[in-house]
Design a protein around this motif. Structure first.
Motif, mmCIF file in Angstrom:
data_model
loop_
_atom_site.group_PDB
_atom_site.id
_atom_site.type_symbol
_atom_site.label_atom_id
_atom_site.label_comp_id
_atom_site.label_asym_id
_atom_site.label_seq_id
_atom_site.Cartn_x
_atom_site.Cartn_y
_atom_site.Cartn_z
ATOM 1 N N MET A 34 -45.808 18.904 17.483
ATOM 2 C CA MET A 34 -45.586 19.692 18.693
ATOM 3 C C MET A 34 -46.445 20.938 18.590
ATOM 4 O O MET A 34 -46.745 21.405 17.485
ATOM 5 N N GLY A 35 -46.827 21.463 19.728
ATOM 6 C CA GLY A 35 -47.703 22.620 19.662
ATOM 7 C C GLY A 35 -47.806 23.381 20.959
ATOM 8 O O GLY A 35 -47.164 23.028 21.959
ATOM 9 N N TRP A 36 -48.601 24.420 20.887
ATOM 10 C CA TRP A 36 -48.862 25.271 22.039
ATOM 11 C C TRP A 36 -50.373 25.369 22.257
ATOM 12 O O TRP A 36 -51.137 25.564 21.310
ATOM 13 N N SER A 52 -46.253 20.064 12.560
ATOM 14 C CA SER A 52 -45.900 18.666 12.375
ATOM 15 C C SER A 52 -44.388 18.514 12.247
ATOM 16 O O SER A 52 -43.660 19.496 12.120
ATOM 17 N N SER A 53 -43.926 17.287 12.248
ATOM 18 C CA SER A 53 -42.494 17.043 12.095
ATOM 19 C C SER A 53 -42.004 17.524 10.734
ATOM 20 O O SER A 53 -40.826 17.863 10.582
ATOM 21 N N ARG A 71 -40.117 25.102 14.759
ATOM 22 C CA ARG A 71 -39.455 24.054 15.529
ATOM 23 C C ARG A 71 -38.058 23.821 15.000
ATOM 24 O O ARG A 71 -37.771 24.068 13.835
ATOM 25 N N ASP A 72 -37.216 23.322 15.888
ATOM 26 C CA ASP A 72 -35.852 22.931 15.540
ATOM 27 C C ASP A 72 -35.729 21.458 15.901
ATOM 28 O O ASP A 72 -35.570 21.117 17.074
ATOM 29 N N TYR A 79 -41.013 26.656 19.224
ATOM 30 C CA TYR A 79 -41.050 28.054 19.625
ATOM 31 C C TYR A 79 -42.383 28.676 19.213
ATOM 32 O O TYR A 79 -43.015 28.239 18.254
ATOM 33 N N LEU A 80 -42.763 29.724 19.927
ATOM 34 C CA LEU A 80 -43.954 30.478 19.560
ATOM 35 C C LEU A 80 -43.611 31.961 19.646
ATOM 36 O O LEU A 80 -43.398 32.488 20.749
#
Length: 116
Positions: A34-36, A52-53, A71-72, A79-80
């Motif tokens: 996941m990313g921004w 990454s996970s 990340r959660d 989150y960023l």
């Protein structure tokens, strides 16, 4: 399909902080990274940070030391945290997720404006 919903953008003065959040829903099984990303007017979309996970992170050079991605996995959220914001950080910020089958998903974007 994966739906990504961002929140937390806004207007802030230079030197200030904002925290972006992104919640994933739908076919979340298999989500890996996941990313921004961000896109400023007249510029191409660029990677800001990715996680990454397993928690491995990478950042654009321009944000290293100022931004932190987290990340959660239980909440399927990323989150960023953005500190020491600069006017050049002004852009639309997009949440991205990729699954293990190579599919990419994008949020609708959230505007971040940093005034000088």
């Amino acid at each position: 399909q994966v739906q990504l919903v961002e929140s937390g953008g806004g207007l802030v003065q230079a030197g200030g902080s904002l925290r972006l959040s992104c919640a994933a829903s739908g076919s979340i099984f298999g989500i890996n990274a996941m990313g921004w990303y961000r896109q400023a007017p007249g510029k191409q979309r660029e990677l800001v940070a990715r996680i990454s996970s397993g928690g491995r992170t990478n950042y654009a050079d321009s944000v290293k030391g100022r931004f932190t991605i987290s990340r959660d996995n239980a909440k399927n959220a990323v989150y960023l945290q953005m500190n020491s914001l600069k006017p050049e950080d002004t852009a639309v910020y997009y949440c991205n997720s990729a699954n293990i089958w190579g599919n990419d998903y994008w949020g609708q974007g959230t505007q971040v404006t940093v005034s000088s």
